[in-house]
Write a protein that holds these residues in place. Structure first.
Motif, short mmCIF file in Angstrom:
data_model
loop_
_atom_site.label_atom_id
_atom_site.label_comp_id
_atom_site.label_asym_id
_atom_site.label_seq_id
_atom_site.Cartn_x
_atom_site.Cartn_y
_atom_site.Cartn_z
N LYS A 173 4.80 -0.81 3.02
CA LYS A 173 3.85 -1.82 4.05
C LYS A 173 3.07 -2.62 2.57
O LYS A 173 2.05 -1.72 1.94
CB LYS A 173 3.01 -0.54 4.28
CG LYS A 173 1.92 -1.32 5.77
CD LYS A 173 1.01 0.41 6.19
CE LYS A 173 0.12 -0.02 7.42
NZ LYS A 173 -0.63 -1.11 6.49
N GLY A 174 2.78 -3.40 3.21
CA GLY A 174 2.11 -4.62 2.43
C GLY A 174 0.43 -4.84 2.76
O GLY A 174 -0.20 -4.50 3.83
N PHE A 175 0.10 -5.01 2.20
CA PHE A 175 -1.82 -5.31 2.45
C PHE A 175 -1.66 -7.16 2.03
O PHE A 175 -1.09 -7.70 1.38
CB PHE A 175 -2.57 -4.87 1.46
CG PHE A 175 -2.35 -4.25 -0.03
CD1 PHE A 175 -2.76 -5.31 -0.63
CD2 PHE A 175 -2.00 -2.94 -0.48
CE1 PHE A 175 -2.73 -4.82 -2.03
CE2 PHE A 175 -2.12 -2.84 -1.79
CZ PHE A 175 -2.13 -4.23 -2.55
N SER A 176 -3.23 -7.66 2.10
CA SER A 176 -3.41 -9.24 1.59
C SER A 176 -2.34 -9.80 2.11
O SER A 176 -2.33 -9.53 3.28
CB SER A 176 -3.47 -9.43 0.17
OG SER A 176 -3.53 -9.99 -0.23
N ASN A 177 -1.78 -10.86 1.43
CA ASN A 177 -1.31 -11.99 2.35
C ASN A 177 0.28 -11.63 2.58
O ASN A 177 0.52 -12.66 2.68
CB ASN A 177 -0.76 -13.34 1.66
CG ASN A 177 -2.72 -13.79 1.53
OD1 ASN A 177 -3.17 -13.80 3.04
ND2 ASN A 177 -3.24 -14.22 1.02
N GLN A 178 0.34 -9.59 1.31
CA GLN A 178 1.94 -9.13 1.76
C GLN A 178 2.50 -8.91 3.02
O GLN A 178 2.00 -7.93 3.13
CB GLN A 178 1.92 -8.46 0.43
CG GLN A 178 3.68 -8.03 0.61
CD GLN A 178 4.87 -9.01 0.11
OE1 GLN A 178 4.63 -9.26 -0.86
NE2 GLN A 178 5.69 -9.04 1.17
N SER A 179 3.47 -8.99 3.72
CA SER A 179 3.91 -8.84 5.02
C SER A 179 5.26 -7.41 4.15
O SER A 179 5.16 -7.42 3.45
CB SER A 179 4.97 -9.71 5.91
OG SER A 179 5.52 -10.51 4.68
N ASN A 180 4.79 -6.93 5.91
CA ASN A 180 5.92 -5.20 5.70
C ASN A 180 7.08 -5.92 5.22
O ASN A 180 7.65 -7.37 5.80
CB ASN A 180 5.29 -4.35 6.62
CG ASN A 180 4.47 -4.27 6.97
OD1 ASN A 180 4.17 -4.00 6.28
ND2 ASN A 180 4.24 -3.77 8.17
N VAL A 181 7.70 -5.50 4.45
CA VAL A 181 9.40 -5.29 3.48
C VAL A 181 10.23 -4.08 4.17
O VAL A 181 9.81 -3.18 3.31
CB VAL A 181 10.11 -5.96 2.07
CG1 VAL A 181 10.71 -5.85 2.00
CG2 VAL A 181 8.39 -7.07 2.24
N THR A 182 11.15 -4.57 4.84
CA THR A 182 12.87 -3.25 4.68
C THR A 182 13.73 -4.09 4.17
O THR A 182 14.46 -5.44 4.41
CB THR A 182 12.86 -3.04 6.01
OG1 THR A 182 11.80 -2.51 6.99
CG2 THR A 182 13.86 -2.16 6.29
N GLY A 183 14.48 -2.88 3.72
CA GLY A 183 16.28 -3.27 2.43
C GLY A 183 16.99 -2.18 2.37
O GLY A 183 17.16 -1.32 2.88
N GLU A 201 0.56 -1.31 0.14
CA GLU A 201 0.17 -0.42 -0.48
C GLU A 201 0.43 1.05 0.22
O GLU A 201 0.43 2.07 -0.50
CB GLU A 201 -0.75 0.10 1.30
CG GLU A 201 -1.72 1.49 1.49
CD GLU A 201 -2.51 1.20 2.46
OE1 GLU A 201 -3.78 2.28 2.98
OE2 GLU A 201 -2.22 0.59 3.34
N HIS A 202 2.41 1.15 0.39
CA HIS A 202 2.33 2.55 0.81
C HIS A 202 4.39 1.55 0.36
O HIS A 202 4.66 0.59 0.79
CB HIS A 202 2.92 2.92 2.01
CG HIS A 202 1.39 3.46 2.32
ND1 HIS A 202 1.20 5.21 1.83
CD2 HIS A 202 0.45 2.71 3.64
CE1 HIS A 202 -0.16 4.92 2.40
NE2 HIS A 202 -1.20 3.50 3.64
N ILE A 203 5.14 2.66 0.06
CA ILE A 203 6.53 2.11 -0.05
C ILE A 203 6.96 3.45 -0.50
O ILE A 203 7.06 4.60 -0.94
CB ILE A 203 7.22 1.13 -2.51
CG1 ILE A 203 5.76 0.10 -2.08
CG2 ILE A 203 8.16 1.23 -1.99
CD1 ILE A 203 5.38 -0.71 -3.38
#
Length: 367
Positions: free
Chosen positions: A260-270, A236-238
């Protein structure tokens, strides 16, 4: 000798030859190969110009996991740019699959562009939507054989979307862009039957200091509307904060990004750190470290060819890459060799664990 081994050997020999005394002695000689690219201009009269545009790229790849091995035409795009006046232009380009009898895939660029006297530029219809360090970099000018995996996870790899973008420059140091796109990833022009995403980007170009010859800092923000018909990543937000520093023959590029993920996608940082060094106008050494972390299971994808060796996802990814580039005519024609080691953990133990080496050779041509 299979095709991959042959391609790797050929590029290695070419790159090694660039370091020999003969190559060094030839460094001062002027290459007139660039004159070939002048043939892409079909017509020019005053501000009016018609030029061919496109790119041709091939890869040979080996991944030690499951002994994956392939040679492929990576990209073939062909079209034209028409500058109708100083303020108005049109760009039309299509993507074709040379691995399948030059089968048509989709339109890439298909937009009208116009500019105002105050420097404002507008693009309407299908165009590239770039964000993150490598997402903002055309495949024509990448320093590595693949975009980094942080970009692969957060950026919308379909790349070309129908929309409206506005860009301008402030005080010759700040470039900014605001855009809205349909997120359905239509093969041609969108019929707007799905959602949308917005993109805001600002780049600050620093002046020369004792620390660097040039530097730039870019902030990208994307809001992506959740929709079943979307052809984007499920975030939703990148936010991406990237930078590029140049000093003598050195360059260091970095990217810190979160999604910031939605649905089955978790949040990701890198994070990505990519230094490079130019031995000459023709030979360049590149290194890269990539780290990606997901706060849930199966939140991280492998990169393009690793993902063909195994199809699972994981939750924590490390990658070390080193590569050599040989430029025959700057980025217009270059040979690339990349060797990388990647490690992905998979807490869910459902097929995403990966630890191994891969090598890719590539030929990159554009006009």
């Amino acid at each position: 000798m299979n095709k991959t081994t042959f391609a790797i050997s050929t590029v290695l020999l070419t790159l090694v030859s660039a370091f020999t005394p003969y190559a060094t002695s030839q460094e001062h000689k002027k290459y007139d190969i660039d004159s070939l690219w002048q043939n892409a201009t079909l017509y020019q009269q005053g501000d009016q110009k018609l030029v061919l545009s496109g790119r041709l790229q091939s890869d040979a790849v080996w991944v030690d996991e499951n002994s994956y091995d392939d040679s492929t035409w990576r990209r073939f795009r062909f079209g034209f740019k028409a500058h109708l006046s100083q303020q108005f232009m049109f760009h039309l380009e299509a993507d074709f699959d040379l691995n399948n009898e030059a089968e048509y895939r989709s339109l890439t660029d298909a937009y009208f562009g116009f500019s105002l006297s105050n420097g404002a530029k507008f693009k309407v219809l299908k165009q590239s939507a770039g964000f993150t360090l490598d997402g903002n970099t055309s495949s024509k000018k990448l320093l590595t054989t693949e975009r980094n995996n942080l970009t692969n996870n957060l950026w919308f790899t379909n790349e070309y979307y129908t929309g409206l973008s506005y860009s301008n420059t402030f005080d010759d140091k700040i470039n900014y862009k605001a855009a809205v796109y349909a997120n359905d990833g239509a093969e041609e022009i969108s019929d707007f039957d799905a959602g949308y995403f917005t993109l805001f980007s600002v780049t600050y170009k620093d002046v020369q200091t004792s620390w660097w010859d040039a530097a730039s800092y870019t902030l990208d923000y994307v809001y992506n509307d959740e929709d079943d018909g979307a052809d984007t990543r499920d975030f939703e937000h990148i936010v991406s904060i990237s930078s590029v520093f140049d000093k003598n023959n050195w360059q260091v590029a970095t990217d810190f990004a979160i999604g910031k993920g939605f649905s089955n996608q978790s949040n990701v940082t890198g994070v990505v750190i990519m230094p490079s060094y130019d031995f000459s106008n023709h030979t360049q050494l590149v290194a890269r470290y990539t780290y990606i972390n997901s706060n849930g299971d199966n939140g991280v994808r492998l990169n393009r060819y690793e993902n063909r060796a195994i199809e699972g996802r994981g939750d924590k990814y490390h990658e070390l890459y080193t590569g050599l580039n040989y430029y025959l005519n700057q980025h217009k024609l270059k040979l690339q060799l990349g060797l990388q080691y990647a490690n992905m953990k998979d807490e869910a133990l459902d097929g995403g664990k990966f630890a191994g080496w891969s090598a890719t050779t590539g030929v990159r041509l554009y006009w």
